[in-house]
Motif scaffolding. Sequence first.
Motif, PDB file in Angstrom:
ATOM      1  N   THR A 118      -3.590   5.534  74.191  1.00 16.51           N
ATOM      2  CA  THR A 118      -3.615   4.095  74.466  1.00 16.51           C
ATOM      3  C   THR A 118      -3.767   3.833  75.971  1.00 16.51           C
ATOM      4  O   THR A 118      -3.626   4.746  76.790  1.00 16.51           O
ATOM      5  N   LEU A 119      -4.007   2.577  76.293  1.00 14.25           N
ATOM      6  CA  LEU A 119      -4.133   2.181  77.693  1.00 14.25           C
ATOM      7  C   LEU A 119      -2.829   2.444  78.441  1.00 14.25           C
ATOM      8  O   LEU A 119      -2.829   2.865  79.604  1.00 14.25           O
ATOM      9  N   GLU A 120      -1.709   2.214  77.771  1.00 14.65           N
ATOM     10  CA  GLU A 120      -0.404   2.467  78.398  1.00 14.65           C
ATOM     11  C   GLU A 120      -0.255   3.944  78.759  1.00 14.65           C
ATOM     12  O   GLU A 120       0.267   4.292  79.825  1.00 14.65           O
ATOM     13  N   MET A 121      -0.741   4.812  77.897  1.00 15.98           N
ATOM     14  CA  MET A 121      -0.660   6.253  78.163  1.00 15.98           C
ATOM     15  C   MET A 121      -1.532   6.645  79.350  1.00 15.98           C
ATOM     16  O   MET A 121      -1.164   7.515  80.147  1.00 15.98           O
ATOM     17  N   LEU A 122      -2.689   6.004  79.468  1.00 21.56           N
ATOM     18  CA  LEU A 122      -3.539   6.257  80.633  1.00 21.56           C
ATOM     19  C   LEU A 122      -2.796   5.882  81.917  1.00 21.56           C
ATOM     20  O   LEU A 122      -2.948   6.561  82.952  1.00 21.56           O
ATOM     21  N   MET A 123      -1.995   4.840  81.851  1.00 20.52           N
ATOM     22  CA  MET A 123      -1.199   4.434  83.012  1.00 20.52           C
ATOM     23  C   MET A 123      -0.144   5.501  83.326  1.00 20.52           C
ATOM     24  O   MET A 123       0.166   5.758  84.496  1.00 20.52           O
TER      25      MET A 123
ATOM     26  N   PHE B 195      -0.550   8.700  82.787  1.00 26.82           N
ATOM     27  CA  PHE B 195      -1.290   9.797  83.403  1.00 26.82           C
ATOM     28  C   PHE B 195      -1.551   9.502  84.884  1.00 26.82           C
ATOM     29  O   PHE B 195      -1.423  10.377  85.743  1.00 26.82           O
ATOM     30  N   GLU B 196      -1.921   8.256  85.154  1.00 31.36           N
ATOM     31  CA  GLU B 196      -2.208   7.859  86.537  1.00 31.36           C
ATOM     32  C   GLU B 196      -0.948   7.960  87.395  1.00 31.36           C
ATOM     33  O   GLU B 196      -0.996   8.449  88.530  1.00 31.36           O
ATOM     34  N   ALA B 197       0.181   7.512  86.844  1.00 29.81           N
ATOM     35  CA  ALA B 197       1.434   7.527  87.601  1.00 29.81           C
ATOM     36  C   ALA B 197       1.877   8.960  87.914  1.00 29.81           C
ATOM     37  O   ALA B 197       2.561   9.197  88.922  1.00 29.81           O
ATOM     38  N   ALA B 198       1.476   9.907  87.061  1.00 30.83           N
ATOM     39  CA  ALA B 198       1.877  11.305  87.244  1.00 30.83           C
ATOM     40  C   ALA B 198       0.891  12.079  88.119  1.00 30.83           C
ATOM     41  O   ALA B 198       1.093  13.271  88.373  1.00 30.83           O
ATOM     42  N   THR B 199      -0.147  11.416  88.599  1.00 36.07           N
ATOM     43  CA  THR B 199      -1.195  12.090  89.365  1.00 36.07           C
ATOM     44  C   THR B 199      -0.881  12.127  90.856  1.00 36.07           C
ATOM     45  O   THR B 199      -0.607  11.099  91.471  1.00 36.07           O
TER      46      THR B 199
ATOM     47  N   HIS C  59     -10.078  23.614  78.221  1.00 33.55           N
ATOM     48  CA  HIS C  59      -9.452  22.876  77.132  1.00 33.55           C
ATOM     49  C   HIS C  59      -7.934  23.022  77.191  1.00 33.55           C
ATOM     50  O   HIS C  59      -7.193  22.044  77.063  1.00 33.55           O
ATOM     51  N   ILE C  60      -7.470  24.238  77.421  1.00 33.33           N
ATOM     52  CA  ILE C  60      -6.019  24.461  77.427  1.00 33.33           C
ATOM     53  C   ILE C  60      -5.342  23.757  78.600  1.00 33.33           C
ATOM     54  O   ILE C  60      -4.252  23.198  78.458  1.00 33.33           O
ATOM     55  N   ALA C  61      -5.989  23.737  79.767  1.00 35.45           N
ATOM     56  CA  ALA C  61      -5.405  23.054  80.927  1.00 35.45           C
ATOM     57  C   ALA C  61      -5.345  21.549  80.689  1.00 35.45           C
ATOM     58  O   ALA C  61      -4.345  20.892  81.022  1.00 35.45           O
ATOM     59  N   PHE C  62      -6.405  20.997  80.114  1.00 29.04           N
ATOM     60  CA  PHE C  62      -6.482  19.562  79.845  1.00 29.04           C
ATOM     61  C   PHE C  62      -5.406  19.136  78.849  1.00 29.04           C
ATOM     62  O   PHE C  62      -4.655  18.184  79.077  1.00 29.04           O
ATOM     63  N   VAL C  63      -5.320  19.861  77.744  1.00 29.66           N
ATOM     64  CA  VAL C  63      -4.374  19.504  76.682  1.00 29.66           C
ATOM     65  C   VAL C  63      -2.930  19.744  77.132  1.00 29.66           C
ATOM     66  O   VAL C  63      -2.035  18.946  76.824  1.00 29.66           O
ATOM     67  N   THR C  64      -2.704  20.820  77.872  1.00 29.94           N
ATOM     68  CA  THR C  64      -1.350  21.123  78.338  1.00 29.94           C
ATOM     69  C   THR C  64      -0.809  20.009  79.236  1.00 29.94           C
ATOM     70  O   THR C  64       0.341  19.576  79.087  1.00 29.94           O
ATOM     71  N   ARG C  65      -1.636  19.534  80.168  1.00 37.25           N
ATOM     72  CA  ARG C  65      -1.187  18.463  81.060  1.00 37.25           C
ATOM     73  C   ARG C  65      -0.987  17.161  80.282  1.00 37.25           C
ATOM     74  O   ARG C  65      -0.010  16.442  80.504  1.00 37.25           O
ATOM     75  N   MET C  66      -1.899  16.859  79.372  1.00 34.80           N
ATOM     76  CA  MET C  66      -1.763  15.651  78.557  1.00 34.80           C
ATOM     77  C   MET C  66      -0.444  15.667  77.791  1.00 34.80           C
ATOM     78  O   MET C  66       0.331  14.696  77.822  1.00 34.80           O
TER      79      MET C  66
END
Length: 297
Positions: free
Chosen positions: A70-75, A77-81, A204-211
């Motif tokens: 969701t859009l909230e989840m994208l936020m 991700f941004e806050a954790a960057t 793929h593993i790096a992307f999914v692990t961080r998500m």
Amino acid sequence: ELLRRYVAWLMLTPTLAYTTLKTYLNGVRQFYIQRGWPNPMADNERHHQQMMGAKRERGVGATKQKLAITLEMLMWFEAATDWGNPAHVAFMVAALTAFLAYLRKSNVTVGKEHPDDITHALLAENTAITPDGETVWIRLLCTKTIQYGERKLDIPLRHVPGSRLDPVWWWRHHYLMSSARPKGTQAFAYEKVLGSGRWTALTHIAFVTRMKSILAKNGVDSSKYAAHSFRRGGATFANDIGVDGHMIKALGDWRSSAYLTYISISKGLREQAASEVAAAMQSTHARRTSTRESTRQ
């Protein structure tokens, strides 16, 4: 060609399971290996695609569909960057692009099926920011439905002024954190040390692990999400705000109406639809009641 025909012949049996098909093919592989011959299935892209189709058709049951980002989840991700961390920035750019362009995981990451295969990956030379800074264009040359370069899929990502999720800003920042990328480099690859020329692909593993890590830290059951959740989430969000279904289908590169299975209809839209039906029924009932009263008089 003979291998392809053999698989096609086996698939003529309606009850043949995918696991049984793999057992038969393992026999073929062993036959070649025992004689010192090269494995006919190794590095065979046409065979790989044929087997992917067989798996979809005869796989062991339907896997439970993952939930939508969701859009909230994208936020989150941004806050954790960390803006100064190239790996963090690469993830954020990939997450936003996957969501806004409804990308399949094979276009976003590498290493899911074959560690060094970038056949489907979005490449650096196929991304560009327009001179006015209003749009990022990405071009896909190979997808699930584009196998032989028969067409190109161009997708725009528009500037969102004042937003922490502005894709143009994030792409520009991603570019600035590395030197010029050589041709054939994955678009989301990054340099751990600026100017080193040593590129780390977004796997793929790096992307999914961080998500999953960020979702878990925000109290979400991360097992219900996967890389494909971004594609589903983007399509769902677009549908919720009224983007035409034909446009979602075209931008997401769906050949059929299968995209409809990706869309999660929000509770608000369900209630809105129910209210519209109720209002229509009330209006129809009122007209009929009025007509009856007129007839009686």
